[in-house]
Enzyme design. Sequence first.
Site, PDB file in Angstrom:
ATOM      1  N   ASP A 169       0.876  -1.162   0.000  1.00 12.32           N
ATOM      2  CA  ASP A 169       0.000   0.000   0.000  1.00 12.32           C
ATOM      3  C   ASP A 169       0.924   1.226   0.000  1.00 12.32           C
ATOM      4  O   ASP A 169       2.124   1.113   0.283  1.00 12.32           O
ATOM      5  CB  ASP A 169      -0.945  -0.013   1.204  1.00 12.32           C
ATOM      6  CG  ASP A 169      -2.142   0.911   0.970  1.00 12.32           C
ATOM      7  OD1 ASP A 169      -2.081   1.740   0.031  1.00 12.32           O
ATOM      8  OD2 ASP A 169      -3.129   0.832   1.723  1.00 12.32           O
TER       9      ASP A 169
HETATM   10  C1  BGC Z   1      -5.021   3.340   0.025  1.00 10.31           C
HETATM   11  C2  BGC Z   1      -5.157   2.304  -1.079  1.00 10.31           C
HETATM   12  C3  BGC Z   1      -5.004   2.993  -2.416  1.00 10.31           C
HETATM   13  C4  BGC Z   1      -3.674   3.709  -2.467  1.00 10.31           C
HETATM   14  C5  BGC Z   1      -3.417   4.405  -3.773  1.00 10.31           C
HETATM   15  C6  BGC Z   1      -3.772   4.186  -0.131  1.00 10.31           C
HETATM   16  O1  BGC Z   1      -3.806   5.269   0.733  1.00 10.31           O
HETATM   17  O2  BGC Z   1      -5.030   2.683   1.270  1.00 10.31           O
HETATM   18  O3  BGC Z   1      -6.402   1.680  -0.993  1.00 10.31           O
HETATM   19  O4  BGC Z   1      -5.128   2.047  -3.448  1.00 10.31           O
HETATM   20  O5  BGC Z   1      -3.652   4.676  -1.432  1.00 10.31           O
HETATM   21  O6  BGC Z   1      -4.241   5.495  -3.950  1.00 10.31           O
END
Ligand code: BGC
Length: 722
Positions: free
Chosen positions: A245
């Site tokens: 993530d």
């Molecule tokens: C989120 C993810 C997301 C990623 C990219 C993160 O803050 O937890 O779900 O895909 O950002 O935007």
Amino acid sequence: MNKRLDIEKIVSEMTLEEKIQFVVGVGMLNHKDNPKGKVYGAAGETMEIERLGIPRTSYADGPAGLRIHPDREGDSRKYHTTAFPVETMLASTWNRELLRKVGEAMGREVAEYGIDILLAPAVNIHRNPLCGRNFEYYSEDPLLSAEMAVAFVQGVQSQGVGACVKHFVANEQETNRMTIDTVVSERALREIYLRPFEIVIRKARPWTVMSSYNKLYGKYTSQSEWLLTKILREEWGFEGFVMTDWFAGDDAVKQIEAGNDLIMPGRSFQYFANRGSEVAEIRRAIEGGELSLDVLEERIKAILKVLIKTPAFNSYEYSNSPDLDAHACISYEAGCEGVVLLKNEKALPITAGTPFVVFGTGQLETIRGGTGSGETHPRYTISLLDGIIKRGLAADREVVEFYRKKIEELRGGDYRISYGQWNEEIRPKLPENLFERAELEELSERNEAALVVISRISGEGKDRRLEKGDYYLTDDELELITGVSQAFRKKGKKVVGILNVGSPIEVQSWIDLFDGILLLWQPGQEAGRILADVIGGHVNPSGKLPTTFPNHYADVPSRSFPGEPADNPSVVSYDEGIYVGYRYYETFRVEPAFEFGFGLSYTDFEYSDLKIERDGEELSVSFNVKNNGGAAGKEVSQLYVKAPKGKIDKPRIELRGFEKTELLQPGEEERLTVRLPVDEIASFDGYRWIIEQGDYEFLIGASSRDIRLTGRIGLRTAGGDL
Ligand code: BGC
């Protein structure tokens, strides 16, 4: 073309520096300091190596629609995408075919806007109603979550782009999400939290998985070899690649070692450089011999094995103009099937021409979805009020005009229909009790019914609050509802609540003020059309709850939320074990406000003729569902299994399958068949999956508490083991 050979060759031709850099993304591209991305507003990209024919590949969110920025500098055209209903609402449809269609549509937009991998679906579990991202997750039940995700992933990937199943794993809150340590029994982890990932990986073969922010048993999930290599790859046979993530974990080398192939979005190339650079860390570890080149190359190969399938790799000429009109219809259809009718004492539908009045600022400031990476940028959002007016329903015009003016005035001219930014700091909630008693009396004279819209929004980075204005109604909202209810009911007129929310709110204390309650969830860009067609009776609601609405927050089994110590949690203990959602309420006989699987219809269904047959390693459970009422409708039928008493505790019932009928005309009947592989009845005894010997009860329900048919089957296997 032998793609395997190609990959070996590509890797052999990479310089050491390229190898080190390739496993780290090239930074966030929607940031003002770095607007150089291929697709503006995408969440990340991988490194290009032109010499070797490796193009940049692009990644964008998310579960409710492709999230890219609609505006680009120096470009007058708009890059809008479709806003679909949020995941919880999609799960309320219990309709695999529809989820596949939504997946196909989103996958098409991904491909046509030059993106390669969609950062969805999310299959974390509704462990507590206050998780700020519940709207982005399907359900409290692992099987329903999994089945929805399987269909969605198949749809997305049928378009030649990849899906990313996230957030792996045990990430059920936003408070301190980047450091919180989740402690959970292995049984609960396997049966509840890992289960949807396992099923999706086995059945739909997603191209990628995203590890989560949190720790599990003291170790970041993105740094856990047990999760990423042993379980994901060795046990489940995952063949894609794992990405972190965004900015997760604290040790890039450990991530690579553990089996986290790609580090996203990559700090090395951008404004986060002062927070450390993954590339530098990996380089040091390779030079110092702590990280072997073989491991690094294995990660590169895993990434490339997926990337060679992407549109970018295959030089797909994207159009930047997906068929947004066609996708709007799919969004509408999905929304219509996801509406859940929670209460109906002859209040709905409202027959054509019947005058009614709509209260609540949410009728104009309609919430199409939540905030954060799950946000969307559609061409439009049809507010609830506009939908009602467009469909020609007889809403009180004076009140319509009143709300338009009032909201404009309260927002100081900055009034936008449907917005994604609604929270305490940016856009405080508007006052709701805007009518004098005498005005309500007058409105109840000239109208036959009243609707009251109650709306809530939440988003990434913050959990919801156990306070008025969030989980509870504000005093102001209660005063409005009470006033409307008294004025209208005194004259024998009906009052209907419209819940435009992403996750359960407290309902028990005020539900009696309403004759009808329609749970609209956060339905995406077609919100108003969906509402209008359901209240007008053109669409018969067929959604059922994928998550329990508790009577009291104190009933919620996840006592440790968002963890301890209370002022700044570092650990969250999933002490409720497997007793999540209805597994808890049913086993410990705690009455919910609305149970899992519940949803009313404008018609009635009758169930009959249950047959349970075993065919080798599969059970086949079939029964008839007949539309016994006066309106056409669809029914979601659920199979719950009650296991015999054995070695380990079991929830009283567990969902083991479900089917939805076609649209049945009055008097029409359909035979539904649920197929259940015997090994899906197993439980994890702490060490392995076992099937308890004995007689199993099979319950066919219209909800988890409304059981219509019951049968039994004895299951006896050689050793009881799988
Ligand atoms: C989120 C993810 C997301 C990623 C990219 C993160 O803050 O937890 O779900 O895909 O950002 O935007």
